[in-house]
Design a protein around this motif. Structure first.
Motif, PDB file in Angstrom:
ATOM      1  N   LEU A  14       0.846  -1.190   0.000  1.00  0.00           N
ATOM      2  CA  LEU A  14       0.000   0.000   0.000  1.00  0.00           C
ATOM      3  C   LEU A  14       0.876   1.233   0.000  1.00  0.00           C
ATOM      4  CD1 LEU A  14      -2.651   1.694   0.502  1.00  0.00           C
ATOM      5  CD2 LEU A  14      -2.159   1.419   2.947  1.00  0.00           C
ATOM      6  N   ASP A  15       0.687   2.096  -0.991  1.00  0.00           N
ATOM      7  CA  ASP A  15       1.321   3.414  -1.005  1.00  0.00           C
ATOM      8  C   ASP A  15       0.509   4.295  -1.941  1.00  0.00           C
ATOM      9  OD1 ASP A  15       3.156   5.695  -1.390  1.00  0.00           O
ATOM     10  OD2 ASP A  15       4.612   4.393  -0.404  1.00  0.00           O
ATOM     11  N   SER A  75      -6.237   2.913   0.617  1.00  0.00           N
ATOM     12  CA  SER A  75      -6.150   2.274   1.936  1.00  0.00           C
ATOM     13  C   SER A  75      -7.389   1.445   2.270  1.00  0.00           C
ATOM     14  CB  SER A  75      -5.920   3.329   3.016  1.00  0.00           C
ATOM     15  OG  SER A  75      -7.001   4.245   3.049  1.00  0.00           O
ATOM     16  N   VAL A 108      -7.080  -2.402   1.441  1.00  0.00           N
ATOM     17  CA  VAL A 108      -6.074  -3.264   2.067  1.00  0.00           C
ATOM     18  C   VAL A 108      -6.709  -4.470   2.752  1.00  0.00           C
ATOM     19  CG1 VAL A 108      -4.295  -3.409   3.855  1.00  0.00           C
ATOM     20  CG2 VAL A 108      -4.337  -1.468   2.291  1.00  0.00           C
ATOM     21  N   LEU A 121       3.150  -1.345   4.238  1.00  0.00           N
ATOM     22  CA  LEU A 121       2.230  -0.216   4.333  1.00  0.00           C
ATOM     23  C   LEU A 121       2.990   1.099   4.387  1.00  0.00           C
ATOM     24  CD1 LEU A 121       0.013  -1.627   7.242  1.00  0.00           C
ATOM     25  CD2 LEU A 121      -0.557  -1.641   4.800  1.00  0.00           C
ATOM     26  N   GLY A 149      -1.116   4.259   8.047  1.00  0.00           N
ATOM     27  CA  GLY A 149      -0.668   2.880   7.877  1.00  0.00           C
ATOM     28  C   GLY A 149      -0.463   2.155   9.194  1.00  0.00           C
ATOM     29  N   CYS A 164      -1.986  -1.420  10.241  1.00  0.00           N
ATOM     30  CA  CYS A 164      -1.120  -2.461  10.811  1.00  0.00           C
ATOM     31  C   CYS A 164      -1.742  -3.028  12.078  1.00  0.00           C
ATOM     32  CB  CYS A 164       0.264  -1.886  11.115  1.00  0.00           C
ATOM     33  SG  CYS A 164       1.378  -3.044  11.932  1.00  0.00           S
ATOM     34  N   ILE A 206       6.296  -1.149   7.770  1.00  0.00           N
ATOM     35  CA  ILE A 206       5.770   0.206   7.534  1.00  0.00           C
ATOM     36  C   ILE A 206       6.915   1.042   7.001  1.00  0.00           C
ATOM     37  CG2 ILE A 206       4.815   2.298   8.557  1.00  0.00           C
ATOM     38  CD1 ILE A 206       3.409   0.604  10.624  1.00  0.00           C
TER      39      ILE A 206
END
Length: 118
Positions: A8-9, A35, A38, A52, A61, A65, A81
């Motif tokens: 995820l970015d 996001s 996810v 993340l 993020g 998590c 992360i």
């Protein structure tokens, strides 16, 4: 069978680079900039590791998590992360992640951390 990594970015350039690098290193990679995708992707893709971004549009993020780490099925999934905004790794570790990467990052460091966690 290839190990699966979910990334995820919200920066498309970073997503592309990470996706290409990990695919080259023989991982099956799914990437998203959203996001909210996810957790559904974790359910469907069942990744062996999740990466993340800490600062993502609409959320954090670290909170994603935390959600992963309390999930009954995916709580043991390693999470990395990465962030350009945190000066102290312990702030990120407090979310329960297994590793951190500071941006800008070296691709060799990324591959090494992924391999170490898998």
């Amino acid at each position: 069978m290839l190990k699966r990594v979910l990334v995820l970015d919200d920066n498309q350039d970073i997503l592309d680079i990470v996706h290409e690098t990990l695919t080259y290193e023989q991982f099956e990679v799914k990437s998203t900039a959203n996001s909210t995708e996810v957790l559904p992707l974790i359910e469907s893709f069942e990744p062996d590791l999740v990466i993340l971004d800490y600062r993502v549009a609409g959320t954090n993020g670290g909170e994603i998590c935390r959600t992963i780490k309390v999930h009954p099925k995916f709580g043991n999934t390693p999470v990395i992360i990465f962030s350009a905004y945190v000066n102290n790794d312990s702030e990120l570790i407090s979310y329960g992640c297994d590793a951190t990467i500071n941006k800008p990052f070296d691709l060799a460091e990324l591959v090494e951390k992924v391999n170490n966690l898998l």
